[in-house]
Design a protein around this motif. Sequence first.
Motif, PDB file in Angstrom:
ATOM      1  N   THR A 153       0.740  -1.267   0.065  1.00  0.00           N
ATOM      2  CA  THR A 153      -0.159   0.068  -0.015  1.00  0.00           C
ATOM      3  C   THR A 153       0.962   1.097   0.127  1.00  0.00           C
ATOM      4  O   THR A 153       1.681   1.416   0.594  1.00  0.00           O
ATOM      5  CB  THR A 153      -0.900   0.050   1.441  1.00  0.00           C
ATOM      6  N   PHE A 154       0.438   2.330  -0.743  1.00  0.00           N
ATOM      7  CA  PHE A 154       1.204   3.440  -0.925  1.00  0.00           C
ATOM      8  C   PHE A 154       0.871   4.399   0.180  1.00  0.00           C
ATOM      9  O   PHE A 154      -0.639   4.897   0.233  1.00  0.00           O
ATOM     10  CB  PHE A 154       1.091   4.089  -2.281  1.00  0.00           C
ATOM     11  N   LEU A 155       1.493   4.873   0.915  1.00  0.00           N
ATOM     12  CA  LEU A 155       1.418   5.643   2.372  1.00  0.00           C
ATOM     13  C   LEU A 155       1.550   6.981   1.982  1.00  0.00           C
ATOM     14  O   LEU A 155       2.620   7.487   1.784  1.00  0.00           O
ATOM     15  CB  LEU A 155       1.808   5.020   3.485  1.00  0.00           C
ATOM     16  N   SER A 156       0.876   7.751   2.479  1.00  0.00           N
ATOM     17  CA  SER A 156       0.911   9.114   2.512  1.00  0.00           C
ATOM     18  C   SER A 156       1.812   9.543   3.853  1.00  0.00           C
ATOM     19  O   SER A 156       1.246   9.384   5.059  1.00  0.00           O
ATOM     20  CB  SER A 156      -0.379  10.150   2.610  1.00  0.00           C
ATOM     21  N   THR A 157       2.953  10.346   3.619  1.00  0.00           N
ATOM     22  CA  THR A 157       4.007  10.646   4.735  1.00  0.00           C
ATOM     23  C   THR A 157       3.351  11.558   5.538  1.00  0.00           C
ATOM     24  O   THR A 157       3.460  11.486   6.971  1.00  0.00           O
ATOM     25  CB  THR A 157       5.147  11.055   4.143  1.00  0.00           C
ATOM     26  N   ASP A 158       2.480  12.520   5.306  1.00  0.00           N
ATOM     27  CA  ASP A 158       1.880  13.500   5.816  1.00  0.00           C
ATOM     28  C   ASP A 158       1.037  12.807   6.938  1.00  0.00           C
ATOM     29  O   ASP A 158       1.035  13.004   8.113  1.00  0.00           O
ATOM     30  CB  ASP A 158       1.034  14.313   5.143  1.00  0.00           C
ATOM     31  N   SER A 159       0.086  11.908   6.564  1.00  0.00           N
ATOM     32  CA  SER A 159      -0.976  11.301   7.468  1.00  0.00           C
ATOM     33  C   SER A 159      -0.197  10.382   8.558  1.00  0.00           C
ATOM     34  O   SER A 159      -0.390  10.483   9.778  1.00  0.00           O
ATOM     35  CB  SER A 159      -1.856  10.361   6.685  1.00  0.00           C
ATOM     36  N   ILE A 160       0.977   9.638   8.255  1.00  0.00           N
ATOM     37  CA  ILE A 160       1.698   8.956   8.971  1.00  0.00           C
ATOM     38  C   ILE A 160       2.276   9.720  10.203  1.00  0.00           C
ATOM     39  O   ILE A 160       2.318   9.355  11.227  1.00  0.00           O
ATOM     40  CB  ILE A 160       2.721   8.034   8.155  1.00  0.00           C
ATOM     41  N   VAL A 161       3.006  10.882   9.531  1.00  0.00           N
ATOM     42  CA  VAL A 161       3.666  11.600  10.674  1.00  0.00           C
ATOM     43  C   VAL A 161       2.647  12.209  11.569  1.00  0.00           C
ATOM     44  O   VAL A 161       3.033  12.490  12.822  1.00  0.00           O
ATOM     45  CB  VAL A 161       4.515  12.765   9.905  1.00  0.00           C
ATOM     46  N   ARG A 162       1.548  12.404  11.267  1.00  0.00           N
ATOM     47  CA  ARG A 162       0.485  12.899  12.206  1.00  0.00           C
ATOM     48  C   ARG A 162      -0.099  11.894  13.296  1.00  0.00           C
ATOM     49  O   ARG A 162      -0.054  12.259  14.349  1.00  0.00           O
ATOM     50  CB  ARG A 162      -0.744  13.624  11.429  1.00  0.00           C
ATOM     51  N   MET A 163       0.112  10.800  12.728  1.00  0.00           N
ATOM     52  CA  MET A 163      -0.461   9.618  13.689  1.00  0.00           C
ATOM     53  C   MET A 163       0.842   9.558  14.668  1.00  0.00           C
ATOM     54  O   MET A 163       0.752   9.156  15.855  1.00  0.00           O
ATOM     55  CB  MET A 163      -0.356   8.255  12.839  1.00  0.00           C
TER      56      MET A 163
END
Length: 897
Positions: A484-494
């Motif tokens: 799965t291609f993951l958005s780095t912005d969303s992961i950083v916020r988690m």
Amino acid sequence: MAETAIAAVLSKFGGLAASEAKVLLEVGDDMMLLRDRLEWLQAFLRDADHRRRTGADRLTCVWVRQTRDVAFEAEDALDEFFRKVDLESMGYQRWIKWLKEYLLGCWTQILLRHELSGRLKKINSRLNQISDNQKEYKIEHMPLATLTSSTTATSAWRDGYKNAVGLEKEVETLKEMLLHKGHPQLMFISILGESGVGKKTLSRILLHDMKNNNHFEIRVWYNMPPDSTTEHLLQTIYERARQAISPTQGDQPVQEGSCDDIAGMLRHLLTNKKYLLIIIGISSKTMLNCLRASLPDDNNGSRVVLVLDIVNEEVAWHANAMNKGLSNGIRHLSRFDKEKSVKLFCSRAFRTNLLDETTVNSMMSKYSEVVYNITWGYPLAIVVLAGLLRFKENPGQWTAVLQQLRSGPAMEEAHQQDGEGNQITGPAMFQEDRIEEKMSPPTTEAANLSTRTSIERVFWASFEDLPNDLKSCFLYLAAFPKDTFLSTDSIVRMWMAEGFIRPQKGKTIEELGDDYFKELALRCLVQVSAMNEAGGIKKIIVHRRLHGFLHSEAHEAGFIDAHDMHDVFVPPSVRRLSFMSFQGGYTTFTNKFCKLRSFICWAKQKEHRPSSSGGSGGVDEEHWHDLKFLQGSDLLRVVDVRGLRIKELPNEIGDKIHLRYLRVNSEHLKELPSSIQRLLNLQTLDIRDTEVEEIHPSFWKIKTLRHVIAKNLTLPSSINEELGELQTLHGVKPSKGEWDQDNCPLLKMTKLRSLELHEFNDARHGAALNTSLRQLHLLGHLKLKGDEISSCVFTGQCLQYLQTVELDGTVQWPAVDAFKNLRFVRPNLVQLSLTNTNDAPEDIQQELRKAGFIRSRTPFQPVYRLSYKQGAAKPEQQGEASSSKMEQQHQGEKAEE
């Protein structure tokens, strides 16, 4: 991972002592004792965890697990204490005002201190018992050498798919097959090989080369997620092929129908067009037959490339049988030999383009034998090993790391038991001239190690070398589906919400998170799949084999409980729960998860349509979902739910005062409960895939807000509180009334770095918007959609950090003189996009070209991108040059945002 759990607790001790000094007066001794014990244990656990992975000492495994459980218990005690203190200090629940008054009294201090003190005493007592067991069973501490990471790693994380080292011959062979004029019929080509031999990298190189020569009209690259159905495969190919033909139509999803319907649509779309489909993950002949039946064969040289694991060799031969007049359309990809292995290693571990040929040849000769013996020629293991050594000093630490990996777990344990100490600690190991003597060929026993063991040994070494914070961040990626291609912005916020990123002076937490991803990419632990316009990492993917390693580590450490099936048992003690499915919803949970910190659900649920008979076969109410099972999860920090049909959130969501990240993806959700205003620790609200248009006005009083991302959310006419932490505001629109120029809501958001505002009216909102923009000194991204857009976007002196601008509406273009100084007024601008608007006048276009901007060929949406080449590009070169920066965003790679 036990030491990482302890690191998280120690971090919370620091925050607790700083914020609640008064409450800790009577528990200070217990807390200090526990902190000291955990610090000592942390020093021992790194080495014990290493021994646990070898499987040589079961007693050590038990000791590590019990110590980890104590760390978890301490973390629970502190988090629950924080929660009760928050109840006291915030007093946010009006309907229990009596509780607020009670908590503010002296009894609060006594009760909270007494409860925490009692729990800490029990934890310390358990640690004493574990320590006694350690001595009784003679679990000894055998320290490993500490090899500190340097910060001198090269910036080669941009290598990516363009690096064809070791695959040059395969690339040329496959290109000949793709361009084979003597075979105009539709051809199926299979790339077959073991996991980790570079199949996906090879497919990306092919896609990149085919983009450059424009040989195919339509190019689709698709990495199928697990459990995909034939309908989903055909629908995705159709949508992406349609997008390749008409980008504006491709943004509109197609309503999912039957297999026959979508097959006919796909066949009609591709008729008389020359197409290239690169598909990863087809695992059955049945699915392949359905795909073949959906594709037209117009004898125009169209091609389908299948990327298959070796276990699906039967599918490759079946595809080959479909080809007419072609003897062999299968390319077997094997491991690298010694020459290719060291060549790839040196290209990733060194800046070979900066070294002379003699030095490169010397390096390749020195490391040829050892690199091959460690990695067995698997490209994945080679690049991870190179990524690890980038952070080590050469030659000393390189020699030590290579010797440790070369010796193998069993040999290393035996060496330690002989009383000789750790192999990598001797001073002779730091003598570079003895590397070949120490790195002797593998023994017969070592040669019999499975390839899985040899590859994972490299994974372990790289993982163990990560700082504790980064270990937690990396393990967190196990919560998401593989491939799965993951958005780095969303992961950083988690990561932020979980507290994995520790603040540092001079950088925002988001910037530190971006640095974490750069380091993971430098270490080759994640693959960069797309970059943003400013050159930062936008999307990543974890190799399937590395993902399996993460999943195993996260489960073993009790870090994440991840499931990809419906009917599963989830223990009540789970701390992070991830649920992934592509064929339905999740099981309704009946038990409470009182220790849960993160709930992540990435599902794909089909819509239920009315039956053709006109009966009651419509939407079944039983298939609606809610989050009520989270009512007992008072320690929740992250909720990320995508793909489920949810029409409302429980009002109790407002009681989760630890909640920092809330994302819900459901087009059926039209409103949020009023209790959302009580989430006074909330950092991120992401409702971009919902129909929510209104939110309780008190929501905008939450001072911890950093990112608000919506689709069509109405801003209040004014905001009284200063939102000094807010950085992202997307998908918002003004209220129907007129904005007061001196009281515009944007004036309370002066730290904004990304703003996307739409449906504004220049007459009612224009003056206030212009005033606000002059205050947004940190703004880097601006997207405006309205009837008229002021020229201050280009002329205002304050927006010097602006990098990307998207405008949708009639632009009031300034005088051409303003663009003569564009590089001074907008020194960081790299992209200007215009949608449904008047294009820039010719004289302004000329000034943009002089400033280095190149216009794309897209007729309906002009995009000007900065090219770092000197001077203006020739007209016939503009299209190619403008797309060069976006080549890394492969067609078909969509982040699950």
